[in-house]
Design an enzyme around this catalytic site. Structure first.
Site, short mmCIF file in Angstrom:
data_model
loop_
_atom_site.label_atom_id
_atom_site.label_comp_id
_atom_site.label_asym_id
_atom_site.label_seq_id
_atom_site.Cartn_x
_atom_site.Cartn_y
_atom_site.Cartn_z
N HIS A 307 0.88 -1.34 0.07
CA HIS A 307 -0.13 -0.15 -0.08
C HIS A 307 0.83 1.32 -0.11
O HIS A 307 1.97 1.36 0.62
CB HIS A 307 -1.01 0.06 1.22
N ASP A 364 -7.75 -5.20 -0.65
CA ASP A 364 -8.54 -5.91 -1.97
C ASP A 364 -7.97 -7.46 -1.74
O ASP A 364 -8.66 -8.05 -2.74
CB ASP A 364 -7.63 -5.04 -3.10
C1 SDX Z 1 -5.96 0.52 -3.05
O1 SDX Z 1 -4.39 5.02 -1.91
C2 SDX Z 1 -5.17 4.21 -1.38
O2 SDX Z 1 -5.61 4.68 -0.27
C3 SDX Z 1 -5.66 3.21 -2.06
C4 SDX Z 1 -6.76 2.41 -1.51
C5 SDX Z 1 -8.01 3.00 -1.44
O3 SDX Z 1 -8.76 2.72 -0.28
O4 SDX Z 1 -8.11 4.04 -1.99
O5 SDX Z 1 -6.25 1.81 -0.47
C6 SDX Z 1 -7.08 1.09 -2.38
O6 SDX Z 1 -5.49 1.00 -4.15
C7 SDX Z 1 -5.23 -0.57 -2.17
C8 SDX Z 1 -3.75 -0.94 -3.06
C9 SDX Z 1 -4.26 -1.97 -4.14
N1 SDX Z 1 -3.10 -2.21 -5.08
C10 SDX Z 1 -2.41 -3.52 -5.13
O7 SDX Z 1 -2.71 -4.38 -4.35
C11 SDX Z 1 -1.43 -3.68 -6.38
C12 SDX Z 1 -0.18 -4.27 -5.70
N2 SDX Z 1 0.30 -3.21 -4.83
C13 SDX Z 1 1.33 -2.47 -5.60
O8 SDX Z 1 1.42 -2.26 -6.90
C14 SDX Z 1 1.87 -1.56 -4.58
O9 SDX Z 1 2.27 -2.01 -3.46
C15 SDX Z 1 1.39 -0.25 -4.44
C16 SDX Z 1 1.27 0.67 -5.70
C17 SDX Z 1 -0.25 -0.46 -3.90
C18 SDX Z 1 1.93 0.78 -3.52
O10 SDX Z 1 3.07 1.03 -4.14
P1 SDX Z 1 4.25 1.79 -3.37
O11 SDX Z 1 3.99 2.05 -2.03
O12 SDX Z 1 4.65 2.90 -4.25
O13 SDX Z 1 5.60 0.91 -3.24
P2 SDX Z 1 6.52 0.94 -4.37
O14 SDX Z 1 6.25 0.71 -5.81
O15 SDX Z 1 7.70 2.10 -3.88
O16 SDX Z 1 7.35 -0.45 -3.96
C19 SDX Z 1 8.13 -0.72 -2.73
C20 SDX Z 1 8.86 -1.90 -2.84
C21 SDX Z 1 9.69 -1.95 -4.48
O17 SDX Z 1 10.77 -2.94 -4.33
P3 SDX Z 1 12.35 -2.23 -4.40
O18 SDX Z 1 12.17 -1.34 -5.34
O19 SDX Z 1 12.24 -1.26 -2.96
O20 SDX Z 1 13.17 -3.24 -4.33
O21 SDX Z 1 8.09 -2.81 -2.70
C22 SDX Z 1 7.98 -3.48 -3.91
C23 SDX Z 1 8.42 -2.84 -5.32
O22 SDX Z 1 9.04 -3.51 -6.16
N3 SDX Z 1 6.50 -3.81 -4.14
C24 SDX Z 1 6.03 -5.02 -4.66
C25 SDX Z 1 4.56 -4.81 -4.38
N4 SDX Z 1 4.16 -3.81 -4.10
C26 SDX Z 1 5.58 -3.06 -3.97
N5 SDX Z 1 6.47 -6.34 -4.91
C27 SDX Z 1 5.75 -7.29 -5.15
N6 SDX Z 1 4.45 -7.13 -4.94
C28 SDX Z 1 3.77 -6.09 -4.41
N7 SDX Z 1 2.42 -5.99 -4.60
#
Ligand code: SDX
Length: 426
Positions: A307, A364
């Site tokens: 998140h 989710d």
């Molecule tokens: C919602 O904003 C809100 O409030 C949204 C929401 C709402 O109620 O409105 O809560 C609803 O959108 C919930 C989120 C739903 N999305 C997902 O489940 C999709 C999967 N999640 C990722 O896409 C991701 O976690 C995000 C987009 C939700 C958050 O991304 P961040 O905080 O920007 O994290 P990041 O992209 O900076 O990643 C940090 C690290 C990275 O690795 P490094 O570069 O540090 O090595 O974590 C890794 C990322 O590669 N990473 C994941 C991951 N999410 C982040 N690795 C594997 N699986 C994942 N899901």
């Protein structure tokens, strides 16, 4: 306002710039950079993760502590002690309704659930196999073509009428998206049912036989709506505020919010989570998918994990997990995908990669499993999320107008060409 200041010294011969620090009732202080542009510099924050885009009194999130408050009330209390319409009242009005206020609100919402009969013809302009979110987005925007009398965004009464129309009609439009996709006749709303029960009835009733609403599923649906009602300045809510800042009508603003929510990184994650679980299909395949999720060269991510704000756990996921088990127990379902989900959760919660990056199951992750157990197709998951979030979008839209927001106009860091002479190559 506090008497704290931040002093910015841009370079050796530039006089220092004092910026005020503003303090809220909870959460981080903010540095007021509104005057910074006049000193020849902008702040740089792609994705706005370090930017407070507005002042708001509606929802507070503490990502580190896993706290979510709606008008000060903890989400776990609202999800277990309240119902969706009462939460809508609280989000829109800021206080818990009295019994009389609640009944008036409920009556007002109930009596606006029908849509203009001509709107049913709009659906027939879409292919039957259209994604329901495409239909939901299109029909919601088109409501502006039918409800001209509530479009003066500067008129508080018009804003109130639009709020009730949207809150009342979104379940009807959502259920119609589903019925249209399966070629069944639309089912009209009923005034004798609860908000969640009415939605289930419009989704699953047919002219051929009576549809009995299962109270456990009705309660689970109401809880899903509560848990998705609002979430501070997330991508889709920020989209609604940005659209609203130009003076766009409420239906156009909500349609913009639906479009933003559709993305798999946001509201589309519940649908994406189910597709991921189906792709994994059995616990034996989990290690390979976990490896792929860690592989920087592989675009695969664990949908339903992580998140942008919650860096410990999503308090909504905790309630959603309990509801998930209740529903599956009630339905006597032993869902193979749930086995995969539980095993995936266990692995992710114990794997250093996910622990270091604070990637926990989000709202989710479980909502998709519950909706699937209810017989709702995956393509409808984000439609239901949009239906639930409409009250949050509308609350922020109203607050923005009451606060008097200027048109949103971010600037940029320009790294393109400097001026150069044009010479045609034709
Ligand atoms: C919602 O904003 C809100 O409030 C949204 C929401 C709402 O109620 O409105 O809560 C609803 O959108 C919930 C989120 C739903 N999305 C997902 O489940 C999709 C999967 N999640 C990722 O896409 C991701 O976690 C995000 C987009 C939700 C958050 O991304 P961040 O905080 O920007 O994290 P990041 O992209 O900076 O990643 C940090 C690290 C990275 O690795 P490094 O570069 O540090 O090595 O974590 C890794 C990322 O590669 N990473 C994941 C991951 N999410 C982040 N690795 C594997 N699986 C994942 N899901």
């Amino acid at each position: 306002m506090t008497d704290k200041k931040v002093t910015l010294t841009l370079d050796s011969n530039e006089s220092a710039v004092d910026l005020n620090v503003l303090k809220g009732t909870l959460g981080q202080d903010v540095v007021d950079v509104r005057g910074l542009g006049s000193h020849g510099v902008f702040t740089f924050d792609p994705g706005f993760t370090s930017t407070a885009s507005c002042e708001s009194k509606i929802t507070y999130i503490d990502g580190e502590e896993g706290i979510l408050l709606h008008r000060g009330f903890p989400i776990a209390e609202l999800a277990t002690k309240s119902d969706y319409l009462e939460v809508c009242y609280i989000l829109l009005n800021g206080e818990v309704p009295t019994a009389e206020q609640y009944q008036q609100f409920k009556t007002q919402v109930t009596r606006h659930t029908m849509i203009h009969e001509q709107i049913t013809r709009l659906f027939h302009g879409f292919r039957r196999d259209s994604h329901p979110m495409a239909v939901m987005c299109g029909v919601t925007g088109a409501l502006a073509a039918f409800y001209h009398d509530s479009m003066d965004v500067n008129n508080p009464r018009h804003r109130e009428i639009a709020a009730f129309r949207l809150l009342s009609k979104m379940p009807t439009v959502a259920a119609m998206c589903y019925k249209y996709s399966i070629g069944q006749p639309f089912v009209y709303p009923r005034n004798d049912l609860s908000y969640a029960g009415n939605f289930l009835h419009m989704m699953f009733a047919t002219p051929c036989e009576e549809y009995k609403i299962n109270p456990v599923l009705e309660r689970a649906m109401d809880r899903i709506l509560i848990l998705h009602a609002d979430h501070e300045q997330n991508a889709s809510t920020s989209t609604v505020r940005t659209a609203g800042s130009s003076g766009a009508n409420p239906f156009a603003c909500i349609a913009a919010g639906i479009a933003s929510l559709w993305g798999p990184a946001h509201g589309g994650a519940n649908e994406a989570t189910l597709h991921m679980l189906e792709e994994i299909s059995s616990v034996e395949h989990i290690p390979e998918f976990v490896r792929r999720a860690k592989d920087k060269n592989d675009s695969f991510r664990l949908m339903g994990f992580g998140h942008r704000v919650y860096k410990n756990y999503d308090p909504r996921a905790t309630v959603m997990r309990e509801t998930c088990h209740e529903v599956l127990e009630e339905l006597g379902m032993k869902d193979d995908l749930l086995e995969v989900a539980m095993q995936l959760e266990h692995i992710a919660l114990n794997d250093p990669y996910f622990i270091e990056r604070k990637l926990y199951p989000n709202v989710d992750f479980y909502s998709g499993l519950i909706l699937k157990a209810m017989g709702i197709p995956t393509s409808m998951f984000t439609v239901i999320f949009a239906m639930a979030r409409t009250v949050g979008w509308i609350s922020h839209w109203i607050e923005m107008h009451e606060e008097g927001m200027k048109i949103a106009r971010p600037r940029q860091l320009y790294t393109g060409y400097t001026e150069r002479k044009f010479e045609s190559k034709r």
